[in-house]
Design a protein around this motif. Structure first.
Motif, PDB file in Angstrom:
ATOM      1  N   ARG A  20      40.526 -19.658  -4.880  1.00 33.33           N
ATOM      2  CA  ARG A  20      40.084 -21.051  -4.771  1.00 33.33           C
ATOM      3  C   ARG A  20      40.605 -21.687  -3.503  1.00 33.33           C
ATOM      4  NH1 ARG A  20      41.197 -19.475  -9.486  1.00 33.33           N
ATOM      5  NH2 ARG A  20      40.073 -19.888 -11.377  1.00 33.33           N
ATOM      6  N   ALA A  21      39.763 -22.515  -2.896  1.00 26.15           N
ATOM      7  CA  ALA A  21      40.140 -23.232  -1.679  1.00 26.15           C
ATOM      8  C   ALA A  21      39.318 -24.508  -1.605  1.00 26.15           C
ATOM      9  CB  ALA A  21      39.893 -22.359  -0.447  1.00 26.15           C
ATOM     10  N   GLN A  22      39.638 -25.323  -0.627  1.00 27.52           N
ATOM     11  CA  GLN A  22      38.889 -26.546  -0.336  1.00 27.52           C
ATOM     12  C   GLN A  22      38.378 -26.433   1.092  1.00 27.52           C
ATOM     13  OE1 GLN A  22      38.624 -29.656  -2.228  1.00 27.52           O
ATOM     14  NE2 GLN A  22      39.228 -28.365  -3.937  1.00 27.52           N
ATOM     15  N   THR A  23      37.137 -26.865   1.322  1.00 31.62           N
ATOM     16  CA  THR A  23      36.611 -26.862   2.684  1.00 31.62           C
ATOM     17  C   THR A  23      35.433 -27.822   2.781  1.00 31.62           C
ATOM     18  OG1 THR A  23      36.130 -25.401   4.548  1.00 31.62           O
ATOM     19  CG2 THR A  23      34.913 -24.985   2.501  1.00 31.62           C
ATOM     20  N   ARG A  24      34.948 -27.972   3.983  1.00 28.31           N
ATOM     21  CA  ARG A  24      33.800 -28.840   4.254  1.00 28.31           C
ATOM     22  C   ARG A  24      32.628 -27.955   4.671  1.00 28.31           C
ATOM     23  NH1 ARG A  24      38.492 -30.283   4.910  1.00 28.31           N
ATOM     24  NH2 ARG A  24      38.791 -29.054   6.771  1.00 28.31           N
ATOM     25  N   VAL A  25      31.647 -27.860   3.778  1.00 29.61           N
ATOM     26  CA  VAL A  25      30.485 -27.022   4.052  1.00 29.61           C
ATOM     27  C   VAL A  25      29.262 -27.601   3.361  1.00 29.61           C
ATOM     28  CG1 VAL A  25      31.018 -25.435   2.129  1.00 29.61           C
ATOM     29  CG2 VAL A  25      29.558 -24.658   4.018  1.00 29.61           C
ATOM     30  N   GLY A  26      28.165 -27.655   4.107  1.00 25.50           N
ATOM     31  CA  GLY A  26      26.906 -28.109   3.520  1.00 25.50           C
ATOM     32  C   GLY A  26      26.151 -29.022   4.461  1.00 25.50           C
ATOM     33  N   ILE A  27      24.876 -29.200   4.151  1.00 25.41           N
ATOM     34  CA  ILE A  27      23.997 -29.975   5.029  1.00 25.41           C
ATOM     35  C   ILE A  27      23.907 -31.449   4.636  1.00 25.41           C
ATOM     36  CG2 ILE A  27      22.625 -27.983   5.722  1.00 25.41           C
ATOM     37  CD1 ILE A  27      20.514 -28.898   3.645  1.00 25.41           C
ATOM     38  N   HIS A  28      24.396 -31.799   3.448  1.00 24.68           N
ATOM     39  CA  HIS A  28      24.294 -33.177   2.977  1.00 24.68           C
ATOM     40  C   HIS A  28      25.504 -33.992   3.437  1.00 24.68           C
ATOM     41  CE1 HIS A  28      20.861 -32.007   0.618  1.00 24.68           C
ATOM     42  NE2 HIS A  28      21.566 -31.031   0.071  1.00 24.68           N
ATOM     43  N   ALA A  29      25.299 -35.296   3.588  1.00 26.34           N
ATOM     44  CA  ALA A  29      26.364 -36.184   4.071  1.00 26.34           C
ATOM     45  C   ALA A  29      27.608 -36.120   3.182  1.00 26.34           C
ATOM     46  CB  ALA A  29      25.845 -37.618   4.147  1.00 26.34           C
ATOM     47  N   LEU A  71      39.778 -22.125   5.916  1.00 25.43           N
ATOM     48  CA  LEU A  71      38.911 -23.050   5.185  1.00 25.43           C
ATOM     49  C   LEU A  71      39.480 -24.462   5.178  1.00 25.43           C
ATOM     50  CD1 LEU A  71      37.937 -20.718   2.236  1.00 25.43           C
ATOM     51  CD2 LEU A  71      36.408 -21.564   4.033  1.00 25.43           C
ATOM     52  N   ASP A  72      40.773 -24.576   5.073  1.00 22.67           N
ATOM     53  CA  ASP A  72      41.408 -25.881   5.062  1.00 22.67           C
ATOM     54  C   ASP A  72      41.324 -26.570   6.424  1.00 22.67           C
ATOM     55  OD1 ASP A  72      42.954 -27.918   3.709  1.00 22.67           O
ATOM     56  OD2 ASP A  72      44.640 -27.288   4.961  1.00 22.67           O
ATOM     57  N   HIS A  76      33.944 -28.532   9.851  1.00 21.04           N
ATOM     58  CA  HIS A  76      32.746 -28.559   9.007  1.00 21.04           C
ATOM     59  C   HIS A  76      31.820 -27.422   9.436  1.00 21.04           C
ATOM     60  CE1 HIS A  76      29.648 -30.173   6.369  1.00 21.04           C
ATOM     61  NE2 HIS A  76      28.799 -29.810   7.302  1.00 21.04           N
ATOM     62  N   THR A  77      31.137 -26.842   8.474  1.00 17.99           N
ATOM     63  CA  THR A  77      30.090 -25.855   8.728  1.00 17.99           C
ATOM     64  C   THR A  77      28.890 -26.251   7.881  1.00 17.99           C
ATOM     65  OG1 THR A  77      31.743 -24.119   9.067  1.00 17.99           O
ATOM     66  CG2 THR A  77      29.494 -23.394   8.647  1.00 17.99           C
ATOM     67  N   ASP A  78      27.731 -26.319   8.506  1.00 21.35           N
ATOM     68  CA  ASP A  78      26.530 -26.710   7.761  1.00 21.35           C
ATOM     69  C   ASP A  78      26.114 -25.667   6.727  1.00 21.35           C
ATOM     70  OD1 ASP A  78      26.195 -29.182   8.979  1.00 21.35           O
ATOM     71  OD2 ASP A  78      24.741 -28.445  10.440  1.00 21.35           O
ATOM     72  N   LEU A  79      26.139 -24.396   7.110  1.00 23.10           N
ATOM     73  CA  LEU A  79      25.568 -23.344   6.274  1.00 23.10           C
ATOM     74  C   LEU A  79      26.631 -22.457   5.637  1.00 23.10           C
ATOM     75  CD1 LEU A  79      22.650 -22.246   8.619  1.00 23.10           C
ATOM     76  CD2 LEU A  79      22.551 -23.833   6.683  1.00 23.10           C
ATOM     77  N   GLU A  81      26.109 -19.523   4.641  1.00 19.02           N
ATOM     78  CA  GLU A  81      25.922 -18.191   5.236  1.00 19.02           C
ATOM     79  C   GLU A  81      26.797 -18.033   6.480  1.00 19.02           C
ATOM     80  OE1 GLU A  81      22.182 -19.246   2.986  1.00 19.02           O
ATOM     81  OE2 GLU A  81      23.566 -20.319   4.302  1.00 19.02           O
ATOM     82  N   ARG A  82      26.817 -19.057   7.315  1.00 19.03           N
ATOM     83  CA  ARG A  82      27.618 -19.000   8.542  1.00 19.03           C
ATOM     84  C   ARG A  82      29.107 -18.991   8.224  1.00 19.03           C
ATOM     85  NH1 ARG A  82      27.549 -17.923  14.081  1.00 19.03           N
ATOM     86  NH2 ARG A  82      29.767 -18.104  14.491  1.00 19.03           N
ATOM     87  N   LEU A  83      29.517 -19.781   7.250  1.00 24.32           N
ATOM     88  CA  LEU A  83      30.927 -19.818   6.875  1.00 24.32           C
ATOM     89  C   LEU A  83      31.382 -18.464   6.325  1.00 24.32           C
ATOM     90  CD1 LEU A  83      33.498 -21.443   6.730  1.00 24.32           C
ATOM     91  CD2 LEU A  83      32.720 -22.355   4.522  1.00 24.32           C
ATOM     92  N   ALA A  84      30.551 -17.818   5.514  1.00 27.03           N
ATOM     93  CA  ALA A  84      30.882 -16.488   4.999  1.00 27.03           C
ATOM     94  C   ALA A  84      31.036 -15.494   6.155  1.00 27.03           C
ATOM     95  CB  ALA A  84      29.821 -16.008   4.014  1.00 27.03           C
ATOM     96  N   ALA A  85      30.137 -15.569   7.133  1.00 25.05           N
ATOM     97  CA  ALA A  85      30.238 -14.684   8.305  1.00 25.05           C
ATOM     98  C   ALA A  85      31.507 -14.975   9.092  1.00 25.05           C
ATOM     99  CB  ALA A  85      28.999 -14.841   9.198  1.00 25.05           C
ATOM    100  N   ASP A  86      31.860 -16.246   9.262  1.00 22.70           N
ATOM    101  CA  ASP A  86      33.088 -16.599   9.972  1.00 22.70           C
ATOM    102  C   ASP A  86      34.313 -15.999   9.289  1.00 22.70           C
ATOM    103  OD1 ASP A  86      31.575 -18.082  11.758  1.00 22.70           O
ATOM    104  OD2 ASP A  86      32.108 -20.030  10.874  1.00 22.70           O
ATOM    105  N   LEU A  87      34.316 -16.004   7.964  1.00 21.53           N
ATOM    106  CA  LEU A  87      35.439 -15.431   7.223  1.00 21.53           C
ATOM    107  C   LEU A  87      35.528 -13.923   7.430  1.00 21.53           C
ATOM    108  CD1 LEU A  87      35.177 -17.476   3.909  1.00 21.53           C
ATOM    109  CD2 LEU A  87      36.725 -17.870   5.844  1.00 21.53           C
ATOM    110  N   LEU A  88      34.375 -13.251   7.457  1.00 20.65           N
ATOM    111  CA  LEU A  88      34.408 -11.805   7.687  1.00 20.65           C
ATOM    112  C   LEU A  88      34.764 -11.468   9.131  1.00 20.65           C
ATOM    113  CD1 LEU A  88      31.598 -10.323   5.432  1.00 20.65           C
ATOM    114  CD2 LEU A  88      34.083 -10.297   5.122  1.00 20.65           C
ATOM    115  N   VAL A  89      34.386 -12.307  10.086  1.00 22.99           N
ATOM    116  CA  VAL A  89      34.824 -12.091  11.475  1.00 22.99           C
ATOM    117  C   VAL A  89      36.346 -12.105  11.524  1.00 22.99           C
ATOM    118  CG1 VAL A  89      34.926 -13.170  13.773  1.00 22.99           C
ATOM    119  CG2 VAL A  89      32.732 -12.915  12.606  1.00 22.99           C
TER     120      VAL A  89
END
Length: 144
Positions: A20-29, A71-72, A76-79, A81-89
């Protein structure tokens, strides 16, 4: 012949469930504020020798702390999918024995009528190396 040539590879999986973690991700305000995410991962490792020391292993405590810190701290990441890729990078960059990975990033509050929704990303080290080469080439082209 190198000592590792001709030797069978030693393979193992590191399994992480319900990180579990907290982060800012998504396309909505409203998703610009921190929200909970849950990560599950199967990290397939390969080596030419049986690990004898933690430095020879994928340290799952260090791995989890690395993800939670990223993640903390990320703005912010909109997608997803992109955040998951960033974590694997991050994972492939830090852990040389990581051969391939499946990482699922859930957003438990994304869809009210679902327990949770998310994205599952599968990457091999080859996928990561191709992505890094393409990303580096795009960065050089943009800087020119």
């Amino acid at each position: 012949m190198k000592p590792s040539e001709g030797c069978p590879a030693i393979e193992w999986d590191v399994v992480i469930e319900q990180l579990r973690a907290q982060t800012r991700v998504g396309i909505h305000a409203h998703e610009r504020a921190a929200q909970p995410v849950v990560i599950e991962a199967t990290l397939h490792c390969r080596s030419h020798a049986l690990p004898q020391h933690i430095d020879d292993c994928l340290d799952y405590d260090a791995f989890c702390r690395m993800l939670q810190t990223y993640l903390d701290e990320q703005t912010h990441t909109d997608l997803v999918e992109r955040l998951a890729a960033d974590l694997l990078v991050l994972a492939f960059s830090r852990f040389a024995m990581l051969d391939d990975a499946v990482l699922t990033l859930y957003k438990p509050h994304a869809v009210r009528s679902a327990e949770r929704v998310g994205v599952r990303l599968r990457w091999s080290r080859c996928d990561f190396l191709r992505w890094r080469a393409r990303d580096s080439a795009a960065y050089v082209a943009a800087a020119a």
